[in-house]
Scaffold this active site. Structure first.
Site, PDB file in Angstrom:
ATOM      1  N   ILE A   1       7.172   1.731   3.203  1.00 14.12           N
ATOM      2  CA  ILE A   1       6.175   0.847   2.596  1.00 14.12           C
ATOM      3  C   ILE A   1       6.425  -0.595   3.041  1.00 14.12           C
ATOM      4  CG2 ILE A   1       5.101   0.081   0.460  1.00 14.12           C
ATOM      5  CD1 ILE A   1       4.821   3.127   1.145  1.00 14.12           C
TER       6      ILE A   1
ATOM      7  N   PHE B   1       0.854  -1.190   0.000  1.00 17.18           N
ATOM      8  CA  PHE B   1       0.000   0.000   0.000  1.00 17.18           C
ATOM      9  C   PHE B   1       0.883   1.231   0.000  1.00 17.18           C
ATOM     10  CE2 PHE B   1      -2.583   3.064   2.548  1.00 17.18           C
ATOM     11  CZ  PHE B   1      -3.815   2.996   1.906  1.00 17.18           C
TER      12      PHE B   1
ATOM     13  N   HIS C   1      11.779  -8.915  33.803  1.00 16.43           N
ATOM     14  CA  HIS C   1      12.887  -9.819  33.461  1.00 16.43           C
ATOM     15  C   HIS C   1      14.240  -9.278  33.929  1.00 16.43           C
ATOM     16  CE1 HIS C   1       9.960 -11.839  30.900  1.00 16.43           C
ATOM     17  NE2 HIS C   1      10.845 -12.780  30.646  1.00 16.43           N
TER      18      HIS C   1
ATOM     19  N   GLU D   1      -0.187   3.441  10.746  1.00 16.13           N
ATOM     20  CA  GLU D   1      -1.631   3.587  10.505  1.00 16.13           C
ATOM     21  C   GLU D   1      -2.192   4.844  11.169  1.00 16.13           C
ATOM     22  OE1 GLU D   1      -2.824   1.564   8.418  1.00 16.13           O
ATOM     23  OE2 GLU D   1      -1.368  -0.043   8.494  1.00 16.13           O
TER      24      GLU D   1
ATOM     25  N   GLU E   1      -1.022  10.732  18.127  1.00 15.50           N
ATOM     26  CA  GLU E   1      -1.473  12.117  18.092  1.00 15.50           C
ATOM     27  C   GLU E   1      -2.609  12.308  17.084  1.00 15.50           C
ATOM     28  OE1 GLU E   1       2.484  11.861  19.857  1.00 15.50           O
ATOM     29  OE2 GLU E   1       1.674  11.099  17.967  1.00 15.50           O
TER      30      GLU E   1
ATOM     31  N   LEU F   1       1.006   4.923   0.209  1.00 10.39           N
ATOM     32  CA  LEU F   1       0.450   6.241   0.514  1.00 10.39           C
ATOM     33  C   LEU F   1       1.508   7.177   1.095  1.00 10.39           C
ATOM     34  CD1 LEU F   1      -1.985   8.173   0.787  1.00 10.39           C
ATOM     35  CD2 LEU F   1      -2.435   7.138   3.026  1.00 10.39           C
ATOM     36  N   THR F   2       2.206   6.736   2.139  1.00 10.41           N
ATOM     37  CA  THR F   2       3.153   7.593   2.859  1.00 10.41           C
ATOM     38  C   THR F   2       4.319   8.025   1.981  1.00 10.41           C
ATOM     39  OG1 THR F   2       2.591   6.483   4.923  1.00 10.41           O
ATOM     40  CG2 THR F   2       4.653   7.705   4.884  1.00 10.41           C
TER      41      THR F   2
END
Length: 390
Positions: free
Chosen positions: A162, A128, A345, A370, A374, A130-131
């Site tokens: 991506i 996908f 731990h 996604e 903020e 977009l960024t």
């Protein structure tokens, strides 16, 4: 309200838990540490394994090889995958979700027939796009362009971060075809195959977490695509992307939940075996209270994910804001829980031989991918202001 899972959902949970423990868990640590070439082979092998049990096809129609499962069932299965190997969940989700969902929602029958069966079988990997380097949270600020010449489109621009970028066979790329029209009317989505001579991928990023899920830049240089490769309506790509991210946020909430549950289980086991000052450390309030908070936060995350999933299945108009709520809470809970797990731990939690070290690194992406925490708060606040305005 009935919180009981159906018999089918219980079976999905049991089957996926057993399958992932046997097939994915033994390779999770080595996938995190592998070289790029080894990562590519292993992640593809893992997704093929998941295809054998039907995971990539759960949200898709039977005629393409899917099972058309409801969103809650998808979340149940996804939690089990993420609990053992978050990297595998991320790459599988980018392929069958971020690529597959917009194709299912907006694609033509020809487009679906061409790509969905391969995505569902694990023979094709999707991504996908977009960024961009200058447009992350501000997704409307993308600079990639699409210019129409005759019956073809020419794409130019750069995409970044991506998931599956280096290994994908096909991409959905978002580009401005009319900047003056703005994002709501001027962005178009295109299906672009990796073999297209105008598309090339950068080298895999060296990431803090999810190291078994390859991520890279995508370069589009005079990249020609056909009119038949436009996804949905011209100019409506940004709306399509936002609709897709509603599903993606439920997915990111789910992988965060899987990480959190794994941290809780690892911490419980360690606290039962580790002694300090003559007592098992689970008998100390400082440790037992952390375990209690882990249980509270994972249960709340799961309930919010199931609610968001149910709302999406029932086309509830408030599903989008609930997806943001689930993603925000579950991702921040996972970050906190993973930190507590390392603390429980002690020095061992800081060592790469211990699972919680990997989980700690993986958890942080949930607050970024996604849509950052903020951005989720902005979306949620906007919804509240709409509800209570005069």
């Amino acid at each position: 309200m009935n919180y009981e899972l159906t018999d089918e959902q219980k079976m999905i949970k049991e089957n996926f838990a057993a399958f992932c423990k046997k097939e994915l868990l033994p390779h999770a640590m080595e996938l995190d540490r592998a070289s790029y070439d080894e990562v590519e082979k292993t992640i593809k092998k893992n997704i093929k394994k998941l295809a054998a049990i039907g995971f990539p096809g759960m949200g898709h129609e039977e005629k393409y090889g899917g099972s058309d499962a409801d969103m809650i069932s998808q979340s149940i299965a996804g939690e089990e995958v993420a609990k053992v190997c978050a990297s595998t969940f991320l790459s599988a989700g980018a392929s069958c979700g971020l690529f597959g969902v917009p194709l299912r929602l907006f694609g033509t029958e020809e487009q679906k027939k061409k790509y969905l069966p391969g995505i569902i079988s694990g023979d094709l990997m999707g991504a996908f796009g977009l960024t961009e380097p200058g447009a992350g949270s501000d997704a409307a600020g993308i600079s990639t362009t699409a210019v129409k010449k005759g019956d073809t489109w020419i794409l130019n621009g750069t995409k970044t971060f991506i998931t599956n970028g280096p290994i994908a066979d096909v991409f959905i790329i978002f580009a401005y075809n009319d900047r003056e029209a703005g994002p709501g009317r001027g962005v178009t989505a295109f299906i672009v195959e990796a073999e297209n001579p105008g598309l090339r991928t950068g080298k895999p990023f060296d990431k803090m977490g999810y190291r078994g899920s390859p991520t890279s830049e995508i370069f589009l240089e005079e990249c020609e695509v056909k009119e038949s490769d436009v996804l949905g309506e011209t100019g409506r790509g940004f709306i399509q992307a936002m609709k897709t991210l509603e599903y993606g946020r439920i997915g990111m909430a789910t992988v965060s939940l899987g990480i959190a549950v794994a941290c809780m289980e690892e911490s419980k086991k360690y606290a039962e075996e580790r002694k300090a000052f003559g007592r098992y450390i689970n008998r100390y309030q400082e440790v037992s209270f952390k375990l209690a908070d882990m249980m509270i936060m994972t249960d709340i995350s799961r309930l919010m994910i199931y609610k968001a999933s149910w709302m999406k299945d029932n086309n509830d108009p408030e599903a989008a804001v609930m997806a943001s709520c689930a993603k925000l809470f579950a991702s921040e809970a996972a970050t906190q829980i993973s930190s507590w797990a390392v603390q429980i731990h002690g020095g061992y939690g800081y060592m790469k031989d211990y699972t919680v070290e990997r989980l700690y690194r993986d958890a942080k992406l949930g607050e970024i991918g996604e849509g950052t925490s903020e951005i989720q708060r902005i979306l949620i606040a906007e919804e509240i202001l709409k509800r209570f305005k005069d």
